[in-house]
Scaffold this motif. Structure first.
Motif, PDB file in Angstrom:
ATOM      1  N   ASP A 294       0.858  -1.146  -0.172  1.00 31.26           N
ATOM      2  CA  ASP A 294      -0.055   0.006   0.061  1.00 31.26           C
ATOM      3  C   ASP A 294       0.919   1.212  -0.046  1.00 31.26           C
ATOM      4  OD1 ASP A 294      -2.734  -0.885   0.184  1.00 31.26           O
ATOM      5  OD2 ASP A 294      -2.396  -1.472   2.358  1.00 31.26           O
ATOM      6  N   ASN A 295       0.244   2.351  -0.633  1.00 28.14           N
ATOM      7  CA  ASN A 295       0.893   3.499  -0.205  1.00 28.14           C
ATOM      8  C   ASN A 295       0.333   3.975   1.195  1.00 28.14           C
ATOM      9  OD1 ASN A 295       2.368   3.855  -2.418  1.00 28.14           O
ATOM     10  ND2 ASN A 295       0.838   4.967  -3.666  1.00 28.14           N
ATOM     11  N   GLY A 296       1.387   4.206   2.031  1.00 24.71           N
ATOM     12  CA  GLY A 296       0.723   4.346   3.273  1.00 24.71           C
ATOM     13  C   GLY A 296       0.924   5.791   4.007  1.00 24.71           C
ATOM     14  N   HIS A 297       0.101   6.090   5.018  1.00 23.95           N
ATOM     15  CA  HIS A 297       0.056   7.473   5.339  1.00 23.95           C
ATOM     16  C   HIS A 297       0.187   7.654   6.882  1.00 23.95           C
ATOM     17  CE1 HIS A 297      -1.852   8.847   1.586  1.00 23.95           C
ATOM     18  NE2 HIS A 297      -2.408   7.515   1.607  1.00 23.95           N
ATOM     19  N   VAL A 304       2.641  11.102   3.500  1.00 22.09           N
ATOM     20  CA  VAL A 304       2.917   9.778   3.002  1.00 22.09           C
ATOM     21  C   VAL A 304       4.357   9.405   3.412  1.00 22.09           C
ATOM     22  CG1 VAL A 304       3.637   8.576   0.865  1.00 22.09           C
ATOM     23  CG2 VAL A 304       1.770  10.125   0.910  1.00 22.09           C
ATOM     24  N   ALA A 305       4.379   8.567   4.345  1.00 19.84           N
ATOM     25  CA  ALA A 305       5.450   8.351   5.234  1.00 19.84           C
ATOM     26  C   ALA A 305       6.207   6.831   4.855  1.00 19.84           C
ATOM     27  CB  ALA A 305       5.143   8.316   6.495  1.00 19.84           C
ATOM     28  N   ALA A 375      -5.394   6.048 -10.671  1.00 20.97           N
ATOM     29  CA  ALA A 375      -5.036   5.858  -9.082  1.00 20.97           C
ATOM     30  C   ALA A 375      -3.979   6.665  -8.507  1.00 20.97           C
ATOM     31  CB  ALA A 375      -4.580   4.407  -9.021  1.00 20.97           C
ATOM     32  N   GLN A 376      -2.951   7.059  -9.533  1.00 22.99           N
ATOM     33  CA  GLN A 376      -1.705   7.478  -9.067  1.00 22.99           C
ATOM     34  C   GLN A 376      -2.078   8.955  -8.701  1.00 22.99           C
ATOM     35  OE1 GLN A 376       1.141   6.336  -8.001  1.00 22.99           O
ATOM     36  NE2 GLN A 376       1.944   8.181  -7.526  1.00 22.99           N
ATOM     37  N   ALA A 377      -2.925   9.586  -9.668  1.00 20.68           N
ATOM     38  CA  ALA A 377      -3.317  10.903  -9.261  1.00 20.68           C
ATOM     39  C   ALA A 377      -4.145  11.237  -8.081  1.00 20.68           C
ATOM     40  CB  ALA A 377      -4.109  11.413 -10.790  1.00 20.68           C
ATOM     41  N   LYS A 378      -4.760  10.248  -7.595  1.00 15.07           N
ATOM     42  CA  LYS A 378      -5.623  10.514  -6.305  1.00 15.07           C
ATOM     43  C   LYS A 378      -4.646  10.531  -4.867  1.00 15.07           C
ATOM     44  CE  LYS A 378      -8.393   7.199  -6.574  1.00 15.07           C
ATOM     45  NZ  LYS A 378      -9.642   6.495  -5.932  1.00 15.07           N
ATOM     46  N   GLU A 379      -3.349   9.868  -5.297  1.00  9.45           N
ATOM     47  CA  GLU A 379      -2.605   9.800  -3.983  1.00  9.45           C
ATOM     48  C   GLU A 379      -2.305  11.130  -3.222  1.00  9.45           C
ATOM     49  OE1 GLU A 379      -1.459   7.187  -2.351  1.00  9.45           O
ATOM     50  OE2 GLU A 379      -2.673   6.067  -3.757  1.00  9.45           O
ATOM     51  N   GLY A 380      -2.103  12.258  -4.133  1.00 10.76           N
ATOM     52  CA  GLY A 380      -1.832  13.297  -3.296  1.00 10.76           C
ATOM     53  C   GLY A 380      -3.048  13.826  -2.446  1.00 10.76           C
ATOM     54  N   VAL A 386      -6.034  12.754   5.376  1.00  9.28           N
ATOM     55  CA  VAL A 386      -5.693  12.101   6.643  1.00  9.28           C
ATOM     56  C   VAL A 386      -5.716  12.742   7.630  1.00  9.28           C
ATOM     57  CG1 VAL A 386      -3.968  10.758   7.848  1.00  9.28           C
ATOM     58  CG2 VAL A 386      -4.567  10.110   5.556  1.00  9.28           C
ATOM     59  N   PRO A 387      -5.294  14.059   7.742  1.00 16.61           N
ATOM     60  CA  PRO A 387      -5.397  14.721   9.087  1.00 16.61           C
ATOM     61  C   PRO A 387      -6.850  15.185   9.202  1.00 16.61           C
ATOM     62  CG  PRO A 387      -3.598  15.924   7.717  1.00 16.61           C
ATOM     63  CD  PRO A 387      -4.310  14.754   6.858  1.00 16.61           C
TER      64      PRO A 387
END
Length: 399
Positions: A294-297, A304-305, A375-380, A386-387
Motif C-alpha cells: 500500500d501507499n501508506g499515510h 505519505v511516510a 489511481a496515482q493522481a489521487k494519491e496526493g 488523513v489529517p
C-alpha cells in the motif's frame, strides 16, 4: 471448476434452464432428482422418513407416497423442517460425490430449489436465479402440475420470497416472457461471463480489465454484491480469516464510483495471507502478481511516510470486477481503509469533496489505456485527507 448454483421459485423455469445448461456443456446436478434418489425404496433416507412421519407415508409396495407426505409437510412448517433435516444432508452428500467426479475445467451447475432458504449461496462462484411473477407461476402450477390454487400457494409460502431470492442472486434470468427469450439470456450469460470465468479459474488468472477509470452513479446493488462476495471469501479463507469487509467507494451509499467492488480480508499475519492464496484462487480471486504494498499515510503526521505490505487479489469473474486487499488486522493500511470508509459514510462534505476529485481525475485520464494513472493522481489527496480523518476520529471520540 466453476460452480454455479441455480435456483428459483417453484414453476419459475429451472428445468428449462437446466436443460439448456446441459446442452451448452455444463455438468448439471439436479437436487430434486437426488432428493428422490435418497428416499428410494431400501435407502436409509426412506427409513428415516417413515420413522419420523409414520408408515402412512409409504405406499403398499414400500415406496414413498409423495402426495401424502406433501400434504403433511406443506401444511405444517415444523414437519417440513423435520423432513428437510433428513433429506438435505443426504442430498448435499450425494451432490458432492457427483461434483468431485467432474473435470477440473468443468462448469458444474447445481439445480437447488431451496438454495436461498438453506443458506448455500456462499458455496458457489455465482448464484443464478430464474424469476417469474407469482401469478404466472401459480397459473403454471395449476395448469401443468394439476395443483389447486390452495396447494400452489402452500408450496410458494414454503419457499423464500421473490425479494429474498433476488437479494441472493448474482444473476437473474427473467422467464416471464417466452421460453426462447429466457434461453437467449442464458446463452449470452454463458458466452460472455460463465465460459470466460471458467477459463480464468482453470488458468489461475484474473479477469482482464482494460480502459480508463469510468465514474458511474451510485448503485444500490453494490451493498448486496459486496455482502455476497464477503461471505464467499470468508468461507474460502476459513480459520485464517479475522474478518472480511466491504471498503472503498462502492461501500459508501450515495457516492459515485468506478463499478469495482473493493474488499478487505483481515488476517492475523502475512503468513496467513500467503496460506489462503490457493483457497482464494479456487473461490474466484487469484493473486495479482507484483501487488505487495500500500501507499501508506503516517497517522501521526498525516503525510505519505511509508509503504505497508499486503497481498492483492482480483476476481476471475469478468462480470464483476473486484479488488481484494489482504491485510493484517490492526495494521495501518487496514485501519486507514476502514476508517476512511466510515468517515465518508458519516461526513457529507468529505464525501462530496472526494467525489469531485474522482470525477476530475477521471476526466483528466479519460484517454488512458488503464486505471493506473487515475489511481496515482489521487494519491496526493490522501496526504491532505488523513489529517481531516484524524480530526473526525477525535471529534467522534474514536481517537
Amino acid at each position: 471448476m466453476l460452480s454455479i448454483g441455480l435456483t428459483g421459485g417453484i414453476a419459475s423455469g429451472k428445468s428449462l434452464m437446466s436443460q439448456r445448461f446441459r446442452e451448452l456443456g455444463a455438468v448439471v446436478i439436479d437436487a430434486d432428482q437426488l432428493a428422490r434418489d435418497v428416499v428410494a425404496p431400501g435407502t436409509a433416507g426412506l427409513a428415516s422418513v417413515a420413522k419420523e412421519f409414520g408408515p402412512g407415508v409409504l405406499q403398499e409396495d414400500g415406496s414413498l407416497d409423495r402426495p401424502v407426505l406433501g400434504a403433511l409437510v406443506f401444511a405444517d412448517q415444523r414437519k417440513l423442517a423435520a423432513l428437510n433435516a433428513i433429506v438435505h444432508p443426504l442430498v448435499r452428500a450425494a451432490a458432492a460425490v457427483l461434483k468431485s467426479a467432474a473435470e477440473a475445467d468443468a462448469i458444474v451447475v447445481q439445480d437447488i430449489p431451496l438454495l436461498i432458504e438453506t443458506g448455500q449461496g456462499a458455496h458457489f462462484h455465482l448464484v443464478v436465479v430464474v424469476d417469474a411473477p407469482v401469478e404466472q407461476r401459480m397459473a403454471r402450477m395449476v395448469a401443468n402440475r394439476g395443483m389447486s390454487p390452495v396447494e400452489a400457494v402452500a408450496r410458494m409460502d414454503a419457499q423464500a420470497t421473490d425479494i429474498e431470492r433476488k437479494a441472493g442472486a448474482d444473476v437473474i434470468i427473467d422467464n416471464s416472457g417466452t421460453p426462447e427469450s429466457a434461453l437467449v439470456a442464458l446463452d449470452e450469460l454463458w458466452n460472455s461471463r460463465l465460459a470466460p470465468f471458467a477459463a480464468n479459474l482453470a488458468a489461475n488468472r484474473c479477469a482482464v480489465s482494460q480502459g480508463p477509470a469510468v465514474i458511474v452513479a451510485p448503485n444500490p446493488a453494490w451493498a448486496e454484491q459486496g455482502a455476497r462476495l464477503c461471505a464467499r471469501i470468508m468461507l474460502a479463507a476459513g480459520q485464517n480469516a479475522v474478518a472480511v469487509e466491504h471498503i472503498g467507494s462502492t461501500s459508501i451509499a450515495g457516492l459515485s464510483a468506478k463499478d469495482v467492488i473493493d474488499l478487505q480480508l483481515l488476517v492475523r499475519d502475512l503468513s496467513d495471507a500467503d496460506a489462503v492464496t490457493s483457497a482464494l484462487a479456487q473461490a474466484g480471486f487469484p493473486h495479482r502478481s507484483g501487488q505487495w504494498w500500500d501507499n501508506g499515510h503516517d497517522f501521526a503526521g498525516g503525510s505519505v511516510a511509508q509503504r505497508w505490505e499486503k497481498r492483492f487479489h482480483n476476481a476471475a469473474d469478468p462480470g464483476r470486477p473486484v479488488n481484494l486487499h489482504v491485510r493484517v488486522a490492526g495494521s495501518p493500511g487496514a485501519v486507514l481503509a476502514l476508517e476512511f470508509r466510515n468517515w465518508l459514510r458519516a461526513d457529507s462534505i468529505a464525501r462530496k469533496d472526494y467525489e469531485s476529485l474522482k470525477r476530475r481525475v477521471a476526466t483528466e485520464h479519460c484517454a488512458d489505456a488503464d486505471t493506473a494513472g487515475y489511481a496515482q493522481a489521487k494519491e496526493g489527496y490522501f496526504a491532505t485527507a488523513v489529517p481531516k480523518l484524524l480530526e473526525w476520529l477525535r471529534q467522534t471520540g474514536q481517537a
